[in-house]
Design a protein around this motif. Structure first.
Motif, short mmCIF file in Angstrom:
data_model
loop_
_atom_site.label_atom_id
_atom_site.label_comp_id
_atom_site.label_asym_id
_atom_site.label_seq_id
_atom_site.Cartn_x
_atom_site.Cartn_y
_atom_site.Cartn_z
N LEU A 114 48.39 -53.28 24.61
CA LEU A 114 47.42 -54.16 23.95
C LEU A 114 47.67 -54.16 22.45
N PRO A 115 47.51 -55.31 21.79
CA PRO A 115 47.62 -55.35 20.32
C PRO A 115 46.52 -54.48 19.70
N LYS A 116 46.81 -53.90 18.54
CA LYS A 116 45.84 -53.02 17.89
C LYS A 116 44.49 -53.71 17.64
N ASP A 117 44.54 -54.99 17.25
CA ASP A 117 43.32 -55.75 17.01
C ASP A 117 42.44 -55.78 18.25
N ARG A 118 43.08 -55.97 19.41
CA ARG A 118 42.34 -56.05 20.68
C ARG A 118 41.73 -54.68 21.03
N VAL A 119 42.50 -53.61 20.80
CA VAL A 119 41.99 -52.26 21.05
C VAL A 119 40.78 -51.99 20.16
N ASP A 120 40.89 -52.31 18.88
CA ASP A 120 39.78 -52.09 17.94
C ASP A 120 38.54 -52.88 18.35
N GLU A 121 38.78 -54.11 18.81
CA GLU A 121 37.69 -54.97 19.26
C GLU A 121 36.96 -54.35 20.46
N LEU A 122 37.73 -53.83 21.41
CA LEU A 122 37.14 -53.23 22.62
C LEU A 122 36.42 -51.92 22.29
N LEU A 123 37.00 -51.15 21.37
CA LEU A 123 36.37 -49.88 20.97
C LEU A 123 35.05 -50.11 20.25
N ALA A 124 34.93 -51.29 19.62
CA ALA A 124 33.73 -51.60 18.82
C ALA A 124 32.63 -52.24 19.66
N SER B 215 36.39 -46.44 26.47
CA SER B 215 37.72 -46.32 27.09
C SER B 215 37.62 -46.31 28.61
N PHE B 216 36.41 -46.04 29.13
CA PHE B 216 36.21 -46.11 30.58
C PHE B 216 35.42 -47.33 31.02
N ASN B 217 34.75 -48.00 30.09
CA ASN B 217 33.79 -49.03 30.48
C ASN B 217 33.99 -50.39 29.81
N THR B 218 35.22 -50.62 29.35
CA THR B 218 35.62 -51.95 28.88
C THR B 218 37.01 -52.21 29.47
N SER B 219 37.66 -53.26 29.02
CA SER B 219 39.03 -53.57 29.49
C SER B 219 40.04 -52.52 29.04
N LEU B 220 39.58 -51.51 28.29
CA LEU B 220 40.47 -50.39 27.98
C LEU B 220 40.71 -49.54 29.22
N PHE B 221 39.92 -49.77 30.27
CA PHE B 221 40.13 -49.11 31.57
C PHE B 221 40.75 -50.14 32.52
N ILE B 222 41.93 -49.83 33.04
CA ILE B 222 42.63 -50.73 33.97
C ILE B 222 42.47 -50.18 35.38
N PRO B 223 41.65 -50.84 36.21
CA PRO B 223 41.48 -50.37 37.59
C PRO B 223 42.83 -50.30 38.30
N TYR B 224 42.96 -49.33 39.20
CA TYR B 224 44.21 -49.14 39.94
C TYR B 224 44.74 -50.45 40.52
N GLU B 225 43.86 -51.20 41.19
CA GLU B 225 44.30 -52.43 41.85
C GLU B 225 44.87 -53.44 40.85
N GLN C 144 35.25 -44.66 39.99
CA GLN C 144 36.20 -45.66 39.49
C GLN C 144 37.55 -44.97 39.30
N ILE C 145 38.59 -45.70 39.71
CA ILE C 145 39.94 -45.15 39.75
C ILE C 145 40.85 -46.08 38.95
N GLY C 146 41.47 -45.54 37.90
CA GLY C 146 42.33 -46.40 37.10
C GLY C 146 42.96 -45.67 35.92
N PHE C 147 43.60 -46.48 35.07
CA PHE C 147 44.39 -45.95 33.96
C PHE C 147 43.79 -46.40 32.62
N HIS C 148 44.00 -45.61 31.58
CA HIS C 148 43.63 -46.06 30.25
C HIS C 148 44.71 -47.02 29.73
N ALA C 149 44.26 -48.14 29.16
CA ALA C 149 45.19 -49.14 28.61
C ALA C 149 45.90 -48.58 27.38
N GLN C 150 45.23 -47.63 26.71
CA GLN C 150 45.85 -46.97 25.56
C GLN C 150 45.79 -45.45 25.74
#
Length: 176
Positions: free
Chosen positions: A141-151, A116-126, A82-88
């Motif tokens: 991403l808003p902090k609430d959304r980051v916390d939600e994804l991390l949880a 951070s690699f397996n939720t929407s915290l990972f933004i695929p290159y495309e 998988q190839i992409g960027f961290h949203a945070q």
DNA sequence: GTTCTAGAAC
DNA sequence: GTTCTAGAAC
């Protein structure tokens, strides 16, 4: 030196550079979270995805070309990565992750690593390329959304298994 | 990003 | 009692 500048420092030592072009380099991640884990970085001093605009589209395409190159050089198949960027992102200097989907590594330790690699915290290159192309920038991403994804639960990336904790997820990943 | 470790979870 | 997570790092 602040820890956030560690990537920039590692670029200064040629021993770290696996591939170099005029525009970008490939290095091995210092703490690989899978059997294969590389970073593609531009030489231009771009702090993060949040500094990107439409003028960077050709550079992004160069980064992706190098991602495909390192996979080929290692004799691996593109489909297993998988190839992409961290949203945070935490580290300074834009970096494209090129990571194999096994996630078998002693450096993979925390729920944050996994999500951070397996939720929407990972933004695929495309996805990122399309968003820059369509909107001209990436929004934080808003902090609430980051916390939600991390949880989010520790869901396997290869089957429906949901792990109770990190040790059981790591054991499960090795079985795949 | 990692390391360390207190105290929660088991 | 041991394992595991999560927050501080001056």
């Amino acid at each position: 030196m602040y820890w956030q500048t560690g990537l920039i420092k590692s670029l200064l030592d040629p021993i770290n550079l696996i591939i170099t072009t005029d525009e970008a380099v490939v290095i091995a991640d210092k703490y690989p979270k899978a059997r294969h884990h590389y970073l593609v970085l531009p030489k231009e001093d771009i702090a993060s995805i949040f500094q990107l605009s439409k003028k960077h589209l050709p550079l992004l395409e160069e980064l992706h070309l190098l991602a495909r190159n390192i996979i080929e050089i290692r004799g691996e198949s593109y489909e297993r990565f998988q190839i992409g960027f961290h949203a945070q992102p935490s580290m300074q200097r834009l970096h494209l992750h090129v990571i194999s989907k096994d996630f078998v590594s002693s450096c993979l330790k925390t729920k944050k690593h996994w999500n951070s690699f397996n939720t929407s915290l990972f933004i695929p290159y495309e996805t990122l390329h399309a968003q820059i192309s369509n909107e001209g920038h990436i929004q934080r991403l808003p902090k609430d959304r980051v916390d939600e994804l991390l949880a989010k639960p520790l869901t396997c990336n290869q089957c429906a298994f949901v792990a109770k904790n990190m040790p059981s997820l790591k054991e499960h990943l090795q079985e795949h």
